[in-house]
Scaffold this active site. Structure first.
Site: not given
Ligand code: ADP
Length: 351
Positions: A84-85, A129, A178, A237
């Site tokens: 997302k980032t 975020d 999330t 990640r």
């Protein structure tokens, strides 16, 4: 780095020290500190996977550029570590503008969000975020900022209170979360674009791993990258973190930069991660259920038995165990599947 507590056996369900898990998709302090951005793709073309989302964004971005307007406010939702980032930075790059970044828990007072908004220039992206964690006052200030690029502020107190309106430059808010369901309806409605980020396939993860290995000068063979991708829980990640830990092992223990499937296996063994990608917390969870394998067990009982937080188990541990067919959620509680039982019975070595 400590990996997972090894000082208790799988059958010892006492309270554990909270330690870092290699297979946890949340960002860990090392990654925040070192800002591991080497692998961050900067254009949509470099971004691997998420084909539908990418073609949607391609059209939306090109249309905005054509109309010389900022992209509509965009909400990205999905599990931690899916990109997302990365996408927020990438959108700003594609729009040829800057991305300012903030996390909702750090925006405590109204003046924090006012400061962020007043600092924006025409067309810039503001990325927030964990947007589901904004407090009510901040959220209310955002409504007019998002809708009309205007801030409605109350200045002074009591009888002297006055309303002041400040015009803002046109900007794009990108919110990441999330927990889509925790975002209030009025905030959600103000996003013109709302997109889910899905888990990645093994082939996509393999590509991400191969690209990163090339970037950090690792010689990784094809089986090694595929084996890593298989246990990365669909999450870039985790894939990149596992690769970095395998590199540590290769360089320190085996004194090499050449990584084979055998070396990956040895490295993961040393971190107590097995061929299914499960670590000791997963195994403790399964062992606990195996104590009463035919009776559904409530999440709170499992959490109490393991000394862990129930929401952590629900959102971090269980989804992968369900995905690989080891666990079922039933209305009466959690139940081990035959596959899960067979697996945990075979692990009586108890790491
Ligand atoms: P999130 O914001 O969803 O938690 P991030 O954007 O921080 O996830 O991504 C986590 C890591 O995975 C970053 O290092 C990022 O560069 C990498 N990553 C995520 N998605 C991709 C992708 N599609 N291709 C390459 N790397 C990716």
């Amino acid at each position: 780095m400590a990996i997972i507590s090894s000082n208790i056996g799988d059958n010892e369900f006492s309270f554990r020290k909270k330690e870092l898990r290699l297979v946890d998709s949340k960002i860990i302090p090392e990654e925040k500190r070192n800002n591991i951005n080497l692998a961050r793709p900067v254009t949509l073309r470099d971004f691997i996977g998420q084909e539908q989302l990418k073609s949607f964004l391609r059209i939306a971005i090109d249309a905005s550029i054509y109309r010389k307007e900022p992209l509509e406010h965009t909400l990205l939702y999905g599990q931690p570590g899916l990109g997302k980032t990365t996408l927020a930075f990438l959108i700003a790059h594609e729009m040829n503008t800057k991305c300012r970044i903030a996390t909702a828990p750090a925006i405590e007072r109204p003046r924090d969000i006012v400061g962020l908004l007043l600092g924006l220039k025409e067309g810039e992206v503001l990325f927030i975020d964990e947007i589901h964690r904004l407090n009510r006052l901040t959220e209310e200030l955002l409504y007019s900022a998002m809708e009309d690029f205007r801030l409605d502020l109350t200045v002074g107190a009591n009888r002297g209170a006055r309303c002041r309106t400040i015009n803002l430059p046109r900007f794009t808010l990108i919110g990441a979360t999330t927990k889509l369901a925790s975002i209030s309806a009025p905030l959600r409605d103000r996003f013109g674009i709302s997109q889910k980020i899905e888990f990645y396939t093994n082939d996509e993860l393999k590509q991400i791993i191969v690209n990163f290995a090339r970037l950090i000068n690792l010689n990784l063979d094809s089986d090694a990258s595929y084996n890593l991708s298989k246990i990365a829980r669909g999450t870039p990640r985790i894939a990149l973190r596992l690769l970095r830990r395998v590199r540590d092992y290769a360089q320190v223990v085996e004194k090499t930069n050449v990584i084979s499937a055998i070396l990956v296996k040895k490295a993961l063994n040393s971190y107590q991660i097995d061929e299914k990608g499960l670590d000791s917390l997963d195994r403790q969870y399964l062992s606990f259920l195996n104590l009463n394998s035919n009776i559904p067990t409530g999440l709170d009982s499992i959490a109490a038995g393991l000394g862990d937080d129930s929401s952590m188990l629900e959102f971090v541990v269980e989804p992968y165990l369900i995905k690989i067919g080891f666990l079922m959620r039933t209305p009466r509680g959690r139940l081990l599947t035959d596959l899960g039982k067979k697996y945990i019975d075979s692990k009586n070595d108890n790491f």
